[in-house]
Design an enzyme around this catalytic site. Sequence first.
Site, PDB file in Angstrom:
ATOM      1  CG  ASP A 160      13.000  21.123  26.700  1.00  0.00           C
ATOM      2  OD1 ASP A 160      12.472  21.764  27.627  1.00  0.00           O
ATOM      3  OD2 ASP A 160      13.615  20.062  26.881  1.00  0.00           O
ATOM      4  CG  HIS A 191      13.044  21.220  31.104  1.00  0.00           C
ATOM      5  ND1 HIS A 191      12.852  20.591  29.891  1.00  0.00           N
ATOM      6  CD2 HIS A 191      13.076  20.242  32.041  1.00  0.00           C
ATOM      7  CE1 HIS A 191      12.770  19.285  30.085  1.00  0.00           C
ATOM      8  NE2 HIS A 191      12.904  19.039  31.381  1.00  0.00           N
ATOM      9  CB  SER A 346      13.959  16.160  31.616  1.00  0.00           C
ATOM     10  OG  SER A 346      12.654  16.318  31.166  1.00  0.00           O
TER      11      SER A 346
END
EC number: 3.4.21.-
Length: 399
Positions: A160, A191, A346
């Site tokens: 990520d 994120h 996600s």
Amino acid sequence: MVCLKTLSVFLAAFAAADARAVFKTQGHKNSEMIPDNYIVVMKDGVSQDDFKAHVSSVASIHSTNKAKRGTNTEGMKREFDIMNWRGYHGHFDRDTLEEILNDSKVDYVEQDQVVRISGLVTQRGAPSWGLGRVSHRQAGSRDYVFDDSAGRGVTIYGVDTGIDINHQDFRGRARWGTNTADRDNADRHGHGTHTASTFAGTAYGIAKNANIVAVKVLGSDGSGSTSGIIAGINYCVQDAQQRGILGKAAMNLSLGGGFSQANNDAVTRAQNAGIFVAVAAGNDNRDARNYSPASAPAVCTVASSTINDSKSSFSNWGPVVDIYAPGSDIIAARPGGGSTTMSGTSMASPHVAGMGAYMIGLGADPRSLCDRLKQLATPAIRNPGSSTTNRLLYNGSGQ
């Protein structure tokens, strides 16, 4: 009567054509290709010695062509070796590319492309609901019911934007792995910290006792390259192999781009090696077959659901989707402390990665785990999309 000289010329030409590697046209109409950057994949059975000899030859060819034509190409950038699936990424001029394609040891070449996160940031501080949903057959519960082993002894690789490994939600269970995106070993986007908190956070996570490894493949803007992702996957497999945890590991990829055979091949090798791989289906409300790594048949591809058990409006769909998981308005950790809310496939994928680690901790085999999760899942999703499963992630708690 056939002229033997003519026949021999024909056969030589046929053999040369047959030996030429395939240049794969990848992606979809919105894919962002990276100019003059290529991923080269060797044929199965090419030995490490032959691979090294090929790499050395390509470096020499590129150096000669660069000097001759004055190009600004950089040449060889990184090599891959994922359980004997060998290849490399480089920045090459057209003449060097032609030499590569004509090497009989090369299977295929594809152009590198931009890959992005599959998450959408929303407001901070909203209540989370995903944990309760995946531990109950019926919607509405806020209680998370789970076995207290909670992934103990299992490692999850977060591929990520990086992870704030010092966040209080990880309680010392997180470590830095590698960085193929830039030189900044931190999560400047948020994120990656959010997804890691979802799969293994103490407060917000599914597998609350699992170990966490930060594998940074995306930069602060949430984008990276297919070659960088493959390099990250390469690290995960080699690290798991060196630590003796193949069969006790999972990987989360909350990212995606246009179709890429190389990306799909890399995650397939990781899955077959004994790492459970969960990937996001994508956020374009389109058929996930056109995206990678979502389209890889071997991995567990995850679409996003809402608190009302509907398909999230943004979620990709299609026959490659294996399962739905909560992905709208998910609260989890943010870098520097505290929490934030994000939406996207996600956010759905780490629910499945965490559940994979949870099940591995209870004795499940990573290689067949996606099928097991589909068997356990609740047929709850309304309007899941054309040719798409309606099954929602469930942990088998009995609730």
